[in-house]
Enzyme design. Structure first.
Site, PDB file in Angstrom:
ATOM      1  N   ASP A  54       9.147   2.770  -0.207  1.00  0.00           N
ATOM      2  CA  ASP A  54       8.093   3.359   0.607  1.00  0.00           C
ATOM      3  C   ASP A  54       8.343   2.927   2.046  1.00  0.00           C
ATOM      4  O   ASP A  54       8.006   1.810   2.450  1.00  0.00           O
ATOM      5  CB  ASP A  54       6.716   2.909   0.125  1.00  0.00           C
ATOM      6  CG  ASP A  54       5.598   3.561   0.941  1.00  0.00           C
ATOM      7  OD1 ASP A  54       5.897   4.121   2.018  1.00  0.00           O
ATOM      8  OD2 ASP A  54       4.438   3.497   0.509  1.00  0.00           O
TER       9      ASP A  54
ATOM     10  N   LYS B 236       4.263   8.507   9.134  1.00  0.00           N
ATOM     11  CA  LYS B 236       4.048   7.861  10.431  1.00  0.00           C
ATOM     12  C   LYS B 236       5.069   8.315  11.498  1.00  0.00           C
ATOM     13  O   LYS B 236       4.885   9.392  12.049  1.00  0.00           O
ATOM     14  CB  LYS B 236       3.979   6.347  10.239  1.00  0.00           C
ATOM     15  CG  LYS B 236       2.762   6.009   9.324  1.00  0.00           C
ATOM     16  CD  LYS B 236       2.353   4.570   9.276  1.00  0.00           C
ATOM     17  CE  LYS B 236       0.988   4.467   8.596  1.00  0.00           C
ATOM     18  NZ  LYS B 236       0.959   3.784   7.314  1.00  0.00           N
TER      19      LYS B 236
ATOM     20  N   TYR C 269       0.860  -1.195   0.000  1.00  0.00           N
ATOM     21  CA  TYR C 269       0.000   0.000   0.000  1.00  0.00           C
ATOM     22  C   TYR C 269       0.884   1.228   0.000  1.00  0.00           C
ATOM     23  O   TYR C 269       1.845   1.305   0.765  1.00  0.00           O
ATOM     24  CB  TYR C 269      -0.892   0.001   1.243  1.00  0.00           C
ATOM     25  CG  TYR C 269      -1.797   1.201   1.378  1.00  0.00           C
ATOM     26  CD1 TYR C 269      -2.828   1.434   0.473  1.00  0.00           C
ATOM     27  CD2 TYR C 269      -1.622   2.112   2.420  1.00  0.00           C
ATOM     28  CE1 TYR C 269      -3.671   2.534   0.611  1.00  0.00           C
ATOM     29  CE2 TYR C 269      -2.465   3.211   2.569  1.00  0.00           C
ATOM     30  CZ  TYR C 269      -3.489   3.422   1.656  1.00  0.00           C
ATOM     31  OH  TYR C 269      -4.320   4.506   1.796  1.00  0.00           O
TER      32      TYR C 269
HETATM   33  C1  LIG Z   1       0.313   4.332   6.001  1.00  0.00           C
HETATM   34  C2  LIG Z   1       1.026   4.122   4.720  1.00  0.00           C
HETATM   35  C3  LIG Z   1       0.899   5.008   3.636  1.00  0.00           C
HETATM   36  C4  LIG Z   1      -0.116   6.116   3.620  1.00  0.00           C
HETATM   37  O1  LIG Z   1       0.129   7.080   4.588  1.00  0.00           O
HETATM   38  P1  LIG Z   1      -1.090   8.046   5.039  1.00  0.00           P
HETATM   39  O2  LIG Z   1      -0.428   9.006   5.950  1.00  0.00           O
HETATM   40  O3  LIG Z   1      -2.097   7.166   5.672  1.00  0.00           O
HETATM   41  O4  LIG Z   1      -1.605   8.678   3.798  1.00  0.00           O
HETATM   42  C5  LIG Z   1       1.714   4.822   2.544  1.00  0.00           C
HETATM   43  N1  LIG Z   1       2.595   3.812   2.490  1.00  0.00           N
HETATM   44  C6  LIG Z   1       2.735   2.937   3.495  1.00  0.00           C
HETATM   45  C7  LIG Z   1       3.760   1.859   3.394  1.00  0.00           C
HETATM   46  C8  LIG Z   1       1.944   3.049   4.636  1.00  0.00           C
HETATM   47  O5  LIG Z   1       2.064   2.150   5.614  1.00  0.00           O
END
Ligand SMILES: *Cc1c(COP(=O)(O)O)cnc(C)c1O
Length: 432
Positions: A241, A274, A146
């Site tokens: 990511d 995060k 994601y």
């Molecule tokens: C949480 C997450 C996102 C999205 O971040 P948001 O602040 O919720 O938009 C993107 N990539 C990864 C790997 C994530 O865990």
């Protein structure tokens, strides 16, 4: 049932009248596991209290940011001070430089960074930048990873490898995902074939190096080694990511783990979120000076944000990074997380239940399966019924795990040995 005892259900009912599904982000609605979501009143350290006054040991930590636990004094003080100095200016501040410098110091692959407000925004901007910098359109993502909810990334695999993906959300026109190729995680032959077919048109490959949005699946070292080689050979940018793994699995993120196994390894770009916001809306994307200088106002790739680098969020992130950079922080956090997965595994063994666990730093996963899955299909084939029953049994025993079998879990520095032991005891009871 007393009024107090029905408070979560009442709030959920009321929320559903004014908020779609009663929640502002779908997973909070408990759809995957069923039941009533807990409305949280407050949190402190490793605990959260719901609207009925019940206490839970929190293994979600706001889905990752709360690595120090809730309400860490140094973080609260930094936030309060920043708020008193002004909530937002729409002009640059010294604290933004400090946060950029701190991130660059900790993650050697990053030379320049831009701050934004969410992981979605950071991932979306990184893809645009990769396309702008390479002058190419096609991108590769992996099933089960994601990267936020930007249109081009809400996509699942097409019918064959040569075909591009299908949207996973209504409202995303097929044309918008026609340049997104979706491959199976850890599948070397597919990767080879995709590059052989589309190599010269590929702008980038985006990957969660430890995929926390399919519970906890590591990209294998041979897979990552070959991915790095193929990206370099074909001039595609490798984007890590690390919104979840950054400053969470290790101080230098997951990329610092691959450097140990693959000498000289570095992604071309990195995406963070995060933990770097410490619980406030803050995320970032970064890379080499060369690539980053393609961004406006220097270059032709447009990107902007009214609240980007917000002073209160920046102060929160800086205070958080300062705490986790203290010597020994990650050793202690890793040991605690390992104690948790060992405790869960021991409880399962005693109950004769097949359970596979893994962890790194303050992030963990567990699967009701005999061994660790290597891709999304295998994750989704693990025992869902058992997971859902276990989730509710743990919640009843005051342990708040992620309410879906495809989500990772998080341990914070505030979780004590006693919290871990209580969790293992609850698991032993629940599994019996
Ligand atoms: C949480 C997450 C996102 C999205 O971040 P948001 O602040 O919720 O938009 C993107 N990539 C990864 C790997 C994530 O865990």
């Amino acid at each position: 049932m007393s009024t107090e005892g029905a408070r979560n259900a009442q709030l959920f009912e009321r929320a559903q009248r004014v908020i779609p599904g009663g929640v502002n982000s779908p997973v909070r609605a408990f759809r995957a596991v069923g039941g009533t979501p807990r409305f949280i009143r407050r949190a402190e350290g490793a605990y959260m209290w719901d609207a009925e006054g019940r206490r839970y040991i929190d293994y979600i930590g706001s889905w990752g940011p709360m690595i120090l636990g809730h309400g860490h004094p140094a973080v609260l003080e930094a936030v309060q001070k920043a708020a008193r100095d002004g909530l937002s200016f729409g002009a640059p501040t010294e604290a933004e430089i400090e946060l950029a410098e701190a991130i660059i110091r900790l993650v050697p692959g990053v030379e320049q960074i831009r701050l934004v407000s969410s992981g979605t925004e950071a991932g979306m901007s990184a893809i645009r930048l990769a396309r702008g910098a390479t002058g190419r359109s096609k991108i590769i993502k992996f099933e089960g990873c994601y990267h936020g909810h930007a249109d081009a990334l809400l996509v699942k695999a097409g019918s064959g490898l040569a075909t591009f993906g299908h949207p996973t959300s209504a409202g995303v026109p097929p044309e918008v995902v026609q340049h997104t190729l979706v491959l199976e995680y850890n599948h070397l032959a597919q990767l080879e074939e995709a590059f052989a077919t589309h190599g010269p048109a590929l702008a980038c490959v985006i990957i969660e190096p430890i995929a926390g949005n399919m519970n906890f699946v590591r990209a294998s070292v041979p897979f990552m080694t070959r991915l790095r080689e193929l990206c370099t050979q074909h001039g595609a940018l490798l984007i890590f990511d690390e919104v979840m793994t950054g400053f969470r699995v290790a101080l230098g993120g997951a990329q610092s783990l691959y450097v140990q196994a693959i000498p000289g390894f570095a992604p071309d770009m990195s995406v963070f979120g995060k933990v770097i916001g410490g619980g406030m809306p803050l995320a970032a994307f970064g890379g080499s000076k060369d690539v980053m200088s393609q961004l406006a106002p220097l270059g032709p790739v447009y990107q902007a944000g009214t609240l980007s680098g917000n002073p209160v969020a920046t102060a929160c992130g800086l205070a958080t990074l300062k705490e986790i950079a203290r010597p020994g922080f990650f050793d202690a956090l890793s040991a605690r997380t390992r104690a948790l997965t060992d405790g869960l595994a021991g409880a399962a063994r005693a109950a004769g239940v097949p359970l596979a666990t893994d962890c790194e730093g303050g992030m963990f996963g567990f699967f009701f399966a005999p061994e660790l899955p290597q891709n999304y299909g295998a994750v989704m084939a693990t025992d869902k019924e058992r997971f859902n029953r276990f989730f509710h049994a743990m919640l009843e025993r005051g342990v708040y795990l992620a309410p879906a079998l495809y989500e990772a879990g998080f341990v914070s520095a505030a979780h004590s040995a006693a919290d871990i032991a209580a969790t293992a005891a609850a698991a032993a009871d629940a599994l019996r």
